[in-house]
Design a protein around this motif. Structure first.
Motif, short mmCIF file in Angstrom:
data_model
loop_
_atom_site.label_atom_id
_atom_site.label_comp_id
_atom_site.label_asym_id
_atom_site.label_seq_id
_atom_site.Cartn_x
_atom_site.Cartn_y
_atom_site.Cartn_z
N LEU A 66 -6.41 1.71 -18.88
CA LEU A 66 -5.90 0.89 -19.98
C LEU A 66 -4.44 1.23 -20.28
O LEU A 66 -3.61 0.33 -20.47
N ALA A 67 -4.11 2.51 -20.29
CA ALA A 67 -2.72 2.91 -20.51
C ALA A 67 -1.82 2.39 -19.40
O ALA A 67 -0.71 1.89 -19.66
N ASP A 68 -2.29 2.47 -18.16
CA ASP A 68 -1.49 1.97 -17.04
C ASP A 68 -1.33 0.46 -17.10
O ASP A 68 -0.28 -0.08 -16.73
N LEU A 69 -2.36 -0.24 -17.57
CA LEU A 69 -2.27 -1.70 -17.68
C LEU A 69 -1.23 -2.10 -18.72
O LEU A 69 -0.45 -3.04 -18.52
N ILE A 70 -1.18 -1.38 -19.82
CA ILE A 70 -0.20 -1.68 -20.87
C ILE A 70 1.22 -1.44 -20.36
O ILE A 70 2.15 -2.19 -20.68
N HIS A 71 1.40 -0.40 -19.51
CA HIS A 71 2.73 -0.06 -19.02
C HIS A 71 3.05 -0.69 -17.67
O HIS A 71 4.15 -0.47 -17.14
N ALA A 72 2.14 -1.47 -17.09
CA ALA A 72 2.37 -2.05 -15.77
C ALA A 72 3.57 -3.00 -15.79
O ALA A 72 3.68 -3.85 -16.67
N GLU A 73 4.44 -2.85 -14.80
CA GLU A 73 5.63 -3.69 -14.69
C GLU A 73 5.63 -4.54 -13.43
O GLU A 73 6.48 -5.41 -13.29
N THR A 74 4.72 -4.28 -12.49
CA THR A 74 4.67 -5.05 -11.26
C THR A 74 3.25 -5.53 -11.02
O THR A 74 2.29 -5.04 -11.63
N GLU A 75 3.11 -6.50 -10.10
CA GLU A 75 1.79 -7.04 -9.79
C GLU A 75 0.88 -5.96 -9.22
O GLU A 75 -0.31 -5.91 -9.54
N ALA A 76 1.41 -5.11 -8.34
CA ALA A 76 0.58 -4.08 -7.74
C ALA A 76 0.08 -3.10 -8.80
O ALA A 76 -1.09 -2.68 -8.77
N GLN A 77 0.94 -2.72 -9.74
CA GLN A 77 0.52 -1.81 -10.81
C GLN A 77 -0.55 -2.47 -11.68
O GLN A 77 -1.50 -1.82 -12.10
N ALA B 269 8.96 -6.90 -4.15
CA ALA B 269 7.83 -7.65 -3.61
C ALA B 269 6.52 -7.29 -4.31
O ALA B 269 5.46 -7.23 -3.69
N GLY B 270 6.59 -7.03 -5.62
CA GLY B 270 5.39 -6.74 -6.40
C GLY B 270 5.04 -5.27 -6.50
O GLY B 270 4.09 -4.92 -7.19
N PHE B 271 5.80 -4.41 -5.84
CA PHE B 271 5.56 -2.97 -5.89
C PHE B 271 6.67 -2.27 -6.67
O PHE B 271 7.83 -2.66 -6.58
N PRO B 272 6.32 -1.21 -7.43
CA PRO B 272 7.37 -0.47 -8.16
C PRO B 272 8.12 0.44 -7.20
O PRO B 272 7.54 1.07 -6.32
N ALA B 273 9.43 0.52 -7.38
CA ALA B 273 10.24 1.38 -6.52
C ALA B 273 11.44 1.90 -7.29
O ALA B 273 11.96 1.25 -8.20
N LEU C 169 9.33 -5.51 3.38
CA LEU C 169 9.26 -4.46 2.37
C LEU C 169 7.89 -4.41 1.71
O LEU C 169 7.36 -3.33 1.42
N LYS C 170 7.30 -5.57 1.49
CA LYS C 170 5.96 -5.62 0.90
C LYS C 170 4.96 -4.91 1.79
O LYS C 170 4.11 -4.13 1.32
N THR C 171 5.05 -5.14 3.11
CA THR C 171 4.15 -4.49 4.06
C THR C 171 4.37 -2.98 4.08
O THR C 171 3.41 -2.19 4.07
N GLU C 172 5.64 -2.57 4.10
CA GLU C 172 5.96 -1.15 4.15
C GLU C 172 5.51 -0.44 2.87
O GLU C 172 4.94 0.66 2.92
N LEU C 173 5.76 -1.06 1.72
CA LEU C 173 5.38 -0.43 0.45
C LEU C 173 3.87 -0.41 0.25
O LEU C 173 3.34 0.49 -0.40
N ALA C 174 3.17 -1.40 0.81
CA ALA C 174 1.71 -1.36 0.75
C ALA C 174 1.17 -0.16 1.53
O ALA C 174 0.17 0.45 1.14
N ASP D 160 -2.85 -0.58 -0.98
CA ASP D 160 -3.07 -1.95 -1.43
C ASP D 160 -4.07 -1.93 -2.57
O ASP D 160 -5.26 -1.64 -2.36
N PRO D 161 -3.63 -2.23 -3.80
CA PRO D 161 -4.55 -2.13 -4.94
C PRO D 161 -5.62 -3.21 -4.96
O PRO D 161 -6.54 -3.15 -5.77
N SER D 162 -5.50 -4.21 -4.08
CA SER D 162 -6.48 -5.30 -4.08
C SER D 162 -7.70 -4.99 -3.23
O SER D 162 -8.75 -5.63 -3.38
N THR D 163 -7.58 -4.04 -2.32
CA THR D 163 -8.68 -3.75 -1.40
C THR D 163 -8.90 -2.25 -1.30
O THR D 163 -8.08 -1.45 -1.76
#
Length: 492
Positions: free
Chosen positions: A161-172, A295-299, A411-416, A421-424
């Protein structure tokens, strides 16, 4: 923040897992008379502001502000006129909701007031609540802490829940939502159940080993369960800290020889003028860092000095810092001038940085490297001229933006690969605390295998199970809990 609340509302009445529930004196203390209130929505002017209460005096507070009306039906919105209980002065016309405990976010009686978001309205309603006997302003994270203390959330769900409140990207956001939904906590419960069964088999053999009625192969079953659990724990601990990188951001370092277009690329990816761009070599002399959504990932994106023999002590220090950042990088973006690949500086960069770029970083984890040939707009139609053999690369023009879409997709592939990958896949370990307890559990299981006495083997299983209980929040120390709940804003 509101999304997280309504996600949990459907689960408010569930029965807590025996491992993941933390019932202690803190739960009794939190519900022993204090009713808290706070603004739960963001500060500042807005269309709607949400004010919440939690505690035994919530119903009295609602009646005091809406007198002489009765309480609305549970979990149903009603339009009511809010008035100051001292003067009777109207404050606002608001939607009010009544959540009787234990079927609420915190497990206590709760009230929500959806008022107009002007500062004067919000201030007036908060002052009116403060005048009701038995109510006090909430501390940071106190609503969620009460939900934890009453078994509505385990500790991994609180962290989600704390991470969801502070999430800034789709992956987070995806990762936080999976943890809030209880995937990591449920996995810990499943592991704990495995240990419980193994412990039961060992203790049954200790107590009834000479009994002919005891099932054959009891100890072999326990050993089999422990071996399977060891494999699962080791797999999670060998994740190259992907979950922690996803939560805090991967370190992406842009490097290359002078005038390759590194600063232009940093500005293009961050969508703001982070670095000074100049045709003069050696303009960037220090490490410039900026957090970005790639690309949806924090960096954490770092622009570095051009790699060459520094001209003067200041530039030499900049080059030293650039090489130091390369050692710390999760992903290296190596930039070369596509129209100048045969120059000594480009050849030297290829030999010293690009070719060895797939090796091991100082931390022992595999670094990833992406080669980008910038200034493609300067190339002739037939492409780059004679140049040394190049590894796989991307063409880009920071001036025209051509090739940017392909770069972002790569970059999306490399950062995943770096962050996971938080989706799988299985739940990720997002905190050092998670790794500490899983490693402790794994160490205890190794003591189980080496124990020559069954009593010692049983104790090792108890220690292993205790680590899983601590991970989910059972028996956690107050100091650790204070740190976790400090991440929440007031009103959550």
């Amino acid at each position: 923040m509101r999304w997280g609340l309504w996600t949990l509302a459907a689960r408010a009445a569930r029965g807590p897992c025996s491992l993941c529930t933390r019932q202690s004196s803190a739960a009794q203390g939190l519900g022993s008379g204090a009713t808290i209130f706070a603004l739960s929505s963001g500060q500042g002017r807005c269309g709607i502001a949400v004010i919440r209460t939690s505690g035994p005096s919530s119903s009295h507070a609602l009646r005091s502000l809406t007198a002489p009306r009765d309480l609305p039906p549970a979990r149903s919105a009603r339009l009511r006129l809010l008035s100051d209980p001292r003067s009777g002065e109207p404050l606002d016309r608001a939607l009010v909701l009544w959540f009787p405990g234990p079927h609420s976010f915190t497990g206590e009686d709760c009230v929500e007031l959806h008022v107009h978001g002007g500062p004067a309205v919000v201030s007036g309603v908060l002052q009116a609540l403060g005048s009701v006997p038995g109510l006090r302003p909430a501390e940071a994270g106190e609503f969620t802490r009460r939900a934890f203390a009453h078994g509505k959330l385990n500790l991994t769900e609180v962290e989600g829940l704390a991470d969801l409140i502070h999430a800034e990207t789709e992956a987070q956001r995806r990762q936080a939502l999976r943890q809030l939904d209880g995937e990591l906590g449920q996995l810990c419960c499943d592991w704990a159940e495995t240990l419980t069964k193994a412990l039961a088999h060992v203790e049954a053999y200790i107590d009834f080993g000479e009994d002919d009625n005891l099932e054959e192969g009891v100890l072999e079953q326990a050993d089999s369960k422990v071996r399977a659990l060891e494999v699962a724990l080791d797999t999670h601990l060998r994740d190259a800290r992907r979950g922690q990188r996803l939560r805090s951001g991967a370190h992406v370092v842009v490097t290359g020889p002078p005038n390759a277009g590194k600063s232009s690329l940093v500005n293009l990816l961050s969508r703001k003028p982070v670095s000074i761009v100049s045709p003069e070599p050696g303009t960037t002399r220090d490490v410039l860092e900026t957090p970005v959504d790639l690309a949806g990932f924090p960096a954490l994106l770092s622009d570095t000095a051009g790699l060459r023999d520094g001209v003067g002590p200041v530039e030499q220090e900049g080059v030293r810092r650039a090489r130091e950042r390369l050692e710390q990088a999760d992903l290296i973006v190596a930039v070369l001038d596509a129209s100048d690949l045969a120059s000594p500086s480009s050849r030297n960069f290829l030999d010293t940085v690009v070719v060895p770029g797939g090796g091991q970083s100082s931390g022992g984890s595999t670094q990833r490297l992406l080669l980008v040939l910038n200034k493609s707009d300067l190339l002739p139609p037939q492409g780059p001229g004679p140049c040394p053999a190049l590894p796989p690369h991307l063409l880009l023009s920071c001036l025209t933006g051509e090739g940017l879409d392909g770069l972002l997709e790569t970059l999306k592939t490399e950062l995943a690969a770096v962050c996971g990958d938080p989706s799988t896949g299985p739940p990720l370990l997002t905190r050092a605390r998670h790794r500490h307890h899983l490693q402790g559990c794994l160490d205890a299981l190794s003591h189980y295998k080496g124990a020559e006495d069954l009593a010692l083997a049983a104790e090792a299983l108890r220690v292993a199970r205790r680590h899983l209980a601590h991970l989910a929040g059972g028996g956690g120390t107050e100091e650790i809990l204070d740190v976790i709940f400090r991440d929440f804003c007031v009103g959550k």
